[in-house]
Design a protein around this motif. Structure first.
Motif, PDB file in Angstrom:
ATOM      1  N   ARG A   1      33.780  54.596  39.316  1.00 25.23           N
ATOM      2  CA  ARG A   1      34.035  53.511  38.368  1.00 25.23           C
ATOM      3  C   ARG A   1      34.665  54.107  37.110  1.00 25.23           C
ATOM      4  NH1 ARG A   1      32.406  48.213  37.580  1.00 25.23           N
ATOM      5  NH2 ARG A   1      31.328  48.322  39.546  1.00 25.23           N
ATOM      6  N   VAL A   2      35.781  53.493  36.681  1.00 24.38           N
ATOM      7  CA  VAL A   2      36.512  53.980  35.514  1.00 24.38           C
ATOM      8  C   VAL A   2      36.598  52.859  34.482  1.00 24.38           C
ATOM      9  CG1 VAL A   2      38.684  54.951  34.688  1.00 24.38           C
ATOM     10  CG2 VAL A   2      37.882  55.514  36.991  1.00 24.38           C
ATOM     11  N   THR A   3      36.293  53.191  33.234  1.00 26.23           N
ATOM     12  CA  THR A   3      36.443  52.247  32.137  1.00 26.23           C
ATOM     13  C   THR A   3      37.864  52.367  31.614  1.00 26.23           C
ATOM     14  OG1 THR A   3      34.117  52.470  31.545  1.00 26.23           O
ATOM     15  CG2 THR A   3      35.583  51.562  29.865  1.00 26.23           C
ATOM     16  N   VAL A   4      38.582  51.246  31.598  1.00 24.52           N
ATOM     17  CA  VAL A   4      39.969  51.229  31.136  1.00 24.52           C
ATOM     18  C   VAL A   4      40.023  50.378  29.868  1.00 24.52           C
ATOM     19  CG1 VAL A   4      42.345  50.604  31.684  1.00 24.52           C
ATOM     20  CG2 VAL A   4      40.834  51.470  33.484  1.00 24.52           C
ATOM     21  N   ASP A   5      40.322  51.026  28.755  1.00 26.86           N
ATOM     22  CA  ASP A   5      40.413  50.351  27.465  1.00 26.86           C
ATOM     23  C   ASP A   5      41.885  50.071  27.175  1.00 26.86           C
ATOM     24  OD1 ASP A   5      40.033  49.404  24.876  1.00 26.86           O
ATOM     25  OD2 ASP A   5      39.893  51.417  24.019  1.00 26.86           O
ATOM     26  N   VAL A   6      42.288  48.802  27.269  1.00 29.73           N
ATOM     27  CA  VAL A   6      43.650  48.417  26.914  1.00 29.73           C
ATOM     28  C   VAL A   6      43.636  48.225  25.399  1.00 29.73           C
ATOM     29  CG1 VAL A   6      45.530  46.794  27.266  1.00 29.73           C
ATOM     30  CG2 VAL A   6      43.954  47.295  29.148  1.00 29.73           C
ATOM     31  N   VAL A   7      44.255  49.155  24.691  1.00 30.23           N
ATOM     32  CA  VAL A   7      44.176  49.208  23.235  1.00 30.23           C
ATOM     33  C   VAL A   7      44.657  47.896  22.618  1.00 30.23           C
ATOM     34  CG1 VAL A   7      45.000  50.411  21.177  1.00 30.23           C
ATOM     35  CG2 VAL A   7      44.422  51.708  23.239  1.00 30.23           C
ATOM     36  N   GLY A   8      43.819  47.339  21.746  1.00 31.24           N
ATOM     37  CA  GLY A   8      44.138  46.094  21.070  1.00 31.24           C
ATOM     38  C   GLY A   8      43.879  44.860  21.911  1.00 31.24           C
ATOM     39  N   GLU A   9      43.372  45.044  23.126  1.00 24.77           N
ATOM     40  CA  GLU A   9      43.116  43.912  24.013  1.00 24.77           C
ATOM     41  C   GLU A   9      41.707  44.005  24.584  1.00 24.77           C
ATOM     42  OE1 GLU A   9      46.314  43.090  26.731  1.00 24.77           O
ATOM     43  OE2 GLU A   9      47.814  43.610  25.235  1.00 24.77           O
ATOM     44  N   ASP A  10      41.603  44.158  25.902  1.00 24.80           N
ATOM     45  CA  ASP A  10      40.311  44.134  26.575  1.00 24.80           C
ATOM     46  C   ASP A  10      39.922  45.494  27.130  1.00 24.80           C
ATOM     47  OD1 ASP A  10      40.157  41.356  26.224  1.00 24.80           O
ATOM     48  OD2 ASP A  10      41.257  40.986  28.081  1.00 24.80           O
ATOM     49  N   THR A  11      38.664  45.586  27.539  1.00 24.50           N
ATOM     50  CA  THR A  11      38.166  46.736  28.277  1.00 24.50           C
ATOM     51  C   THR A  11      37.769  46.258  29.669  1.00 24.50           C
ATOM     52  OG1 THR A  11      37.374  47.774  26.256  1.00 24.50           O
ATOM     53  CG2 THR A  11      36.422  48.558  28.314  1.00 24.50           C
ATOM     54  N   HIS A  12      38.145  47.051  30.679  1.00 20.50           N
ATOM     55  CA  HIS A  12      37.889  46.680  32.069  1.00 20.50           C
ATOM     56  C   HIS A  12      37.149  47.805  32.773  1.00 20.50           C
ATOM     57  CE1 HIS A  12      40.935  43.483  31.673  1.00 20.50           C
ATOM     58  NE2 HIS A  12      41.565  44.363  30.920  1.00 20.50           N
ATOM     59  N   GLU A  13      36.274  47.438  33.703  1.00 21.73           N
ATOM     60  CA  GLU A  13      35.617  48.395  34.583  1.00 21.73           C
ATOM     61  C   GLU A  13      36.315  48.281  35.933  1.00 21.73           C
ATOM     62  OE1 GLU A  13      33.066  50.538  33.859  1.00 21.73           O
ATOM     63  OE2 GLU A  13      33.136  49.853  31.773  1.00 21.73           O
ATOM     64  N   ILE A  14      36.906  49.367  36.410  1.00 16.43           N
ATOM     65  CA  ILE A  14      37.675  49.329  37.648  1.00 16.43           C
ATOM     66  C   ILE A  14      37.075  50.303  38.648  1.00 16.43           C
ATOM     67  CG2 ILE A  14      39.942  49.786  38.682  1.00 16.43           C
ATOM     68  CD1 ILE A  14      41.139  48.793  36.039  1.00 16.43           C
ATOM     69  N   GLU A  15      36.848  49.806  39.861  1.00 20.51           N
ATOM     70  CA  GLU A  15      36.349  50.643  40.954  1.00 20.51           C
ATOM     71  C   GLU A  15      37.555  51.302  41.604  1.00 20.51           C
ATOM     72  OE1 GLU A  15      33.275  52.393  42.584  1.00 20.51           O
ATOM     73  OE2 GLU A  15      32.979  50.687  41.254  1.00 20.51           O
ATOM     74  N   LEU A  16      37.494  52.610  41.771  1.00 19.79           N
ATOM     75  CA  LEU A  16      38.627  53.384  42.263  1.00 19.79           C
ATOM     76  C   LEU A  16      38.166  54.295  43.387  1.00 19.79           C
ATOM     77  CD1 LEU A  16      41.633  53.833  41.388  1.00 19.79           C
ATOM     78  CD2 LEU A  16      40.826  55.732  40.013  1.00 19.79           C
ATOM     79  N   GLU A  17      39.002  54.449  44.398  1.00 25.02           N
ATOM     80  CA  GLU A  17      38.719  55.391  45.477  1.00 25.02           C
ATOM     81  C   GLU A  17      38.651  56.807  44.901  1.00 25.02           C
ATOM     82  OE1 GLU A  17      38.151  54.609  48.700  1.00 25.02           O
ATOM     83  OE2 GLU A  17      38.354  52.499  48.174  1.00 25.02           O
ATOM     84  N   ALA A  18      37.980  57.709  45.596  1.00 19.01           N
ATOM     85  CA  ALA A  18      37.813  59.082  45.112  1.00 19.01           C
ATOM     86  C   ALA A  18      39.141  59.790  44.882  1.00 19.01           C
ATOM     87  CB  ALA A  18      36.966  59.882  46.098  1.00 19.01           C
TER      88      ALA A  18
END
Length: 66
Positions: free
Chosen positions: A2-19
């Motif tokens: 699981r990776v936290t993706v912070d789109v600067v100035g917008e939203d933060t998303h939790e994304i499930e990613l393959e290894a």
């Protein structure tokens, strides 16, 4: 992974990613083109084809409407 993706100035998303996922794979659920953003880890841009080895990244939009 699981990776936290912070789109600067917008939203933060939790994304499930393959290894073996790449930074470009993080953009797919966000519907951003590789050409309109830069992905940054610890203040440094990373190549989109590189494997993700961190649990948090920032996405900087290069072009914004307005």
């Amino acid at each position: 992974m699981r990776v936290t993706v912070d789109v600067v100035g917008e939203d933060t998303h939790e994304i499930e990613l393959e290894a073996d996922g790449t930074y470009a794979d993080l953009l797919e659920p966000l519907e951003y083109s590789r050409h309109e953003v830069s992905i940054v880890v610890d203040g440094q841009p990373v190549p989109e084809d590189q494997s993700v080895e961190v649990d948090r990244v920032q996405v900087l939009r290069l072009v914004q409407g307005g």
